[in-house]
Design a protein around this motif. Structure first.
Motif, short mmCIF file in Angstrom:
data_model
loop_
_atom_site.label_atom_id
_atom_site.label_comp_id
_atom_site.label_asym_id
_atom_site.label_seq_id
_atom_site.Cartn_x
_atom_site.Cartn_y
_atom_site.Cartn_z
N LYS A 344 -4.14 -13.95 22.00
CA LYS A 344 -5.54 -13.86 21.46
C LYS A 344 -6.16 -12.77 22.38
N ARG A 345 -6.14 -12.80 23.82
CA ARG A 345 -6.60 -11.74 24.55
C ARG A 345 -5.69 -10.84 25.06
N LEU A 346 -6.15 -9.77 25.50
CA LEU A 346 -5.32 -8.80 26.32
C LEU A 346 -5.88 -8.66 27.76
N PHE A 347 -5.13 -8.66 28.84
CA PHE A 347 -5.53 -8.56 30.05
C PHE A 347 -4.95 -7.25 30.42
N ILE A 348 -5.54 -6.31 31.51
CA ILE A 348 -5.09 -5.05 31.85
C ILE A 348 -5.32 -5.14 33.30
N ALA A 349 -4.39 -5.02 34.10
CA ALA A 349 -4.35 -4.49 35.57
C ALA A 349 -4.88 -3.19 35.69
N ASP A 350 -6.20 -2.92 35.92
CA ASP A 350 -6.49 -1.51 35.85
C ASP A 350 -6.40 -1.04 37.60
N GLY A 351 -5.30 -0.84 37.90
CA GLY A 351 -5.18 -0.69 39.44
C GLY A 351 -5.84 0.47 40.22
N GLY A 352 -6.18 1.70 39.53
CA GLY A 352 -7.03 2.52 40.11
C GLY A 352 -8.43 2.57 40.42
N ASN A 353 -8.71 1.44 39.36
CA ASN A 353 -10.14 1.05 39.49
C ASN A 353 -10.33 -0.38 40.01
N ASP A 354 -9.43 -0.78 40.71
CA ASP A 354 -9.56 -2.18 41.29
C ASP A 354 -10.33 -3.09 40.50
N ARG A 355 -9.76 -3.47 39.12
CA ARG A 355 -10.18 -4.43 38.57
C ARG A 355 -9.33 -5.12 37.22
N ILE A 356 -9.56 -6.20 36.63
CA ILE A 356 -9.11 -6.45 35.38
C ILE A 356 -10.15 -6.27 34.33
N LEU A 357 -9.30 -5.71 33.37
CA LEU A 357 -10.13 -5.73 32.10
C LEU A 357 -9.55 -6.68 31.09
N ILE A 358 -10.64 -7.60 30.44
CA ILE A 358 -10.11 -8.46 29.49
C ILE A 358 -10.63 -8.20 28.06
N PHE A 359 -9.77 -8.11 27.06
CA PHE A 359 -10.37 -7.86 25.90
C PHE A 359 -10.22 -9.29 24.95
N ASN A 360 -11.32 -9.91 24.52
CA ASN A 360 -11.27 -11.09 24.06
C ASN A 360 -10.48 -11.24 22.49
N THR A 361 -10.15 -10.13 22.13
CA THR A 361 -9.41 -9.88 20.92
C THR A 361 -8.44 -8.74 21.06
N ILE A 362 -7.37 -8.84 20.74
CA ILE A 362 -6.37 -7.71 20.65
C ILE A 362 -6.88 -6.38 20.20
N PRO A 363 -7.11 -5.38 20.93
CA PRO A 363 -7.56 -3.97 20.62
C PRO A 363 -6.97 -3.76 19.09
N THR A 364 -7.85 -2.97 18.22
CA THR A 364 -7.53 -2.59 17.00
C THR A 364 -7.73 -1.13 16.86
#
Length: 706
Positions: A344-364
């Motif tokens: 359902k979601r996509l989680f990304i460990a955005d290492g260089g920005n010291d954060r986690i991005l969460i997409f509530n739906t899979i990007p299209t």
């Protein structure tokens, strides 16, 4: 690792909930508090961890990394039955320890099995059947276990998840045997693999320094078994030379991929060197099949680190009228390390920005914006966990805070908790979905919900008509021309009316002006709460040869503080919605015969680091409670509200981080919009009496006080 959502919750739990930007982790693993960074080698302490996997109530942690964080312990830890110490969110947490949600001591929880070492106190590098050298990635489908043994240039497979320490691996890939470790190119060779994944019968390996993903259609059964096909390269024998510093991006290539994962439908690859995540809408089945969607870039041929000029909205213009852009936004990526989807979601460990991005739906669409950000308060910030506060060097308020992450390396998901490896803070954090009804700054000093910066202008000298006085606030001038009948009091009031918009028509956006005629003073109070107000500049000037004297106390407002920074023992107010089922007037807490306030009131409990706090008042929109004194050994806590509703359902709020300082006193204020007048009374512990004087005044009369 396909069984990502196996996590049982009580049937009475009701979640109309999700993640919210800037929320705190609810649980930390590897440390005794959220803000400690202790280094040790044991079954309950972590070094600079990286790879993660969750399956069947088991958490697997690679206690090593490839980014020079320390210590590198060259091992894999297996935590069995984690629900016994990583409590489901609706659980009434058992009390009795300093931090019941900190898995960093034998009394809370510890690993059951270590791989790569014979015991929990060893850290040796080994090129053997049961040894490891800087492993980074791990995966499991609930039966077999796969580890990317990065600096041995191989992948190890255990046919069953080990149940005892130092168990030999059954199969090695990338090498002809268990004692070889040379890097190579080919269908049976690897060079620094960092990512592994099992999906159905397939095995995927991110062969990082060969800039490719290797795929086996069936789980290998023999050493050095050749891959069936490859992504990112035209064939299994091709790879850029080790000395190549970049590779122009295309939809069908990669540069230093660090993770490969799947949700059973799509495939996700973090293409580290190209600052992007590639998505295949269906699992690719042929060599060098191009990706369908890219995240972090506007198209398949861009690779900019935080490509803000292509992906972010402009935040203004420069002196040449060219558009300017923020350093980052919710669309950009900087050296992403891991991507994970629950379908359902996509989680990304955005290492260089010291954060986690969460997409509530899979990007299209290419370059799509994230919906939620963890590790930062907003999409533009990059707070670092060990930044030093120049003005408070004794209090590093962001040190390992529950809401910050430094270079997240891997993710795992159990259906409720998102596990994030935080290598520089030597821990794994668990972020839990919850009601987003308490804002991230919703826990504040009960006596001062906001502390506003102030400045002052003093007036003296002689009044002369036609002289002018100008107060400048952030480059905006407010000028008053003195008239014959003016006094210092009327001049101060006139300038206040100009600044507040009463006579100018437009109130200043930065400050409220308050006359203080008793001290011949004009006070300037920031409209921005907290430390932001300390950046507001102000100055004064008079016309040439003016005889009135006007003096600014400083060049900027000062004294603005964050009321969300609280001290141990402080009374705090939690603002939110749906916090209880009580009437709007709420329910007061009543102390018992020993003076102790209840820790559960009208079905509501508040936890700081898992410690139940005493409750003074509970209502649907406000809770008054006290910060536990036990948290005085940390610079931040994780807090959330647990509510048992009248229908039996249970909700928790998403955890928020509460910075802890040694002291942060406040002043009660009248109701209304901030900044509000204080409710302050000066008194003495000495006895007092009042003498009332009235009547008619007559010269030479005397008064005696005896």
């Amino acid at each position: 690792m396909k069984h990502l959502s196996v996590f049982l919750l009580s049937s009475v739990v009701a979640f109309a909930a999700d993640f919210q930007t800037g929320q705190a982790a609810r649980i930390t693993i590897g440390q005794t508090t959220f803000t400690s960074q202790d280094s040790g080698v044991s079954a309950y302490q972590l070094g600079a961890a990286s790879g993660l996997a969750y399956v069947n109530n088991t958490l697997i942690v690679v206690d090593s990394n490839h980014i020079a964080a320390d210590p590198v312990l060259n091992r894999v830890l297996i935590f069995n039955n984690i629900s016994s110490f990583i409590y489901p969110p609706a659980t009434d947490i058992p009390q009795g320890t300093r931090c019941p949600v900190c898995v960093g001591s034998p009394s809370i929880g510890q690993a059951n099995v270590v791989l790569g070492q014979l015991d929990f106190s060893s850290t040796a590098i080994n090129l053997t059947q049961n040894g490891l050298r800087t492993p980074t990635g791990v995966a499991s489908d609930g039966k077999i276990l796969v580890v990317a043994d990065t600096d041995n240039n191989r992948v190890l497979i255990w046919k069953n998840i080990p149940t005892s320490n130092g168990v030999n691996a059954d199969i090695v890939l990338g090498q002809p045997n268990f004692t070889s470790g040379a890097a190579g190119i080919g269908a049976s060779s690897m060079r620094g693999p960092q990512g592994v994944w099992i999906q159905g019968t397939r095995l995927f390996v991110a062969d990082t320094h060969n800039h490719r993903v290797l795929v086996w259609n069936n789980i290998p059964t023999s050493n050095a078994q050749a891959a069936d096909y490859v992504l990112g390269e035209p064939n299994l024998s091709a790879a850029p030379p080790a000395t190549q510093l970049d590779l122009p991006p295309q939809a069908n290539n990669m540069f230093a991929p660090t993770s490969v994962t799947s949700d059973g439908t799509s495939l996700y690859v973090t293409d580290l060197g190209h600052n992007r995540v590639l998505i295949w809408k269906s699992i690719p089945t042929t060599t060098q099949q191009p990706a369908d969607i890219v995240v972090g870039q506007p198209d398949m041929t861009s690779e900019g680190d935080n490509n803000a000029s292509k992906l972010c909205m402009s935040n203004g213009t420069d002196s040449s009228n060219n558009p300017t852009y923020p350093a980052r936004c919710g669309n950009t990526l900087s050296f992403p390390r891991y991507a994970l989807s629950d379908g359902k979601r996509l989680f990304i460990a955005d290492g260089g920005n010291d954060r986690i991005l969460i997409f509530n739906t899979i990007p299209t669409q290419n370059g799509q914006k994230a919906d939620v950000i963890l590790g930062q308060p907003d999409e533009f910030s990059e707070q670092v966990t060990d930044s030093t506060d120049t003005f408070r060097p004794d209090s590093n308020i962001l040190r390992s805070s529950p809401a910050t992450i430094r270079t997240p390396l891997a993710l795992a998901w159990d259906g409720t908790n998102l596990f994030v490896s935080d290598p520089y803070d030597r821990r794994v954090l668990a972020f839990t979905i919850g009601e987003t009804s308490v804002p991230i700054n919703g826990v504040t000093n009960a006596f001062s919900r906001a502390v506003f910066a102030v400045g002052s202008v003093t007036f003296s000298g002689t009044i002369k008509a036609a002289d002018t006085v100008t107060v400048t606030i952030n480059s905006t001038d407010y000028t008053y021309t003195i008239v014959d009948k003016d006094t210092l009091t009327t001049i101060i009031q006139a300038l206040a009316d100009l600044i507040n918009g009463k006579t100018s028509g437009t109130p200043d956006p930065n400050v409220v002006a308050r006359p203080n005629p008793g001290f011949s003073e004009l006070l300037l109070v920031s409209k921005l709460p907290g430390t932001d107000g300390n950046n507001i500049g102000y100055a004064v000037k008079t016309s040439t040869n003016a005889v009135i004297v006007v003096t600014a106390a400083s060049s900027v407002l000062s004294g603005g503080q964050n009321a969300a920074e609280v001290a141990p023992g402080s009374l705090v107010t939690i603002q939110g919605t749906n916090l209880s089922d009580t009437s709007p007037d709420g329910v007061p807490g009543v102390p018992d015969s020993k003076g102790f306030y209840p820790t559960t009131l009208a079905g509501v409990s508040v936890y700081f680091d898992g410690i139940k706090a005493p409750l003074l008042f509970v209502s649907p929109t406000q809770i008054n409670t006290q910060v536990p004194y036990e948290v005085n050994d940390s610079s931040g806590t994780s807090s959330y509200v647990r509510t048992v509703h009248s229908d039996g359902s249970i909700t928790i709020t998403a955890a928020v981080s509460s910075p802890i300082v040694l002291e942060n006193p406040g002043i009660l204020a009248q109701n209304g919009s901030d900044p509000r007048p204080a409710m302050a009374f000066h008194f003495s512990s000495n006895g007092i009496a009042i003498v009332s004087v009235d009547g008619t005044i007559k010269a030479n009369d005397t008064i005696s006080v005896l």
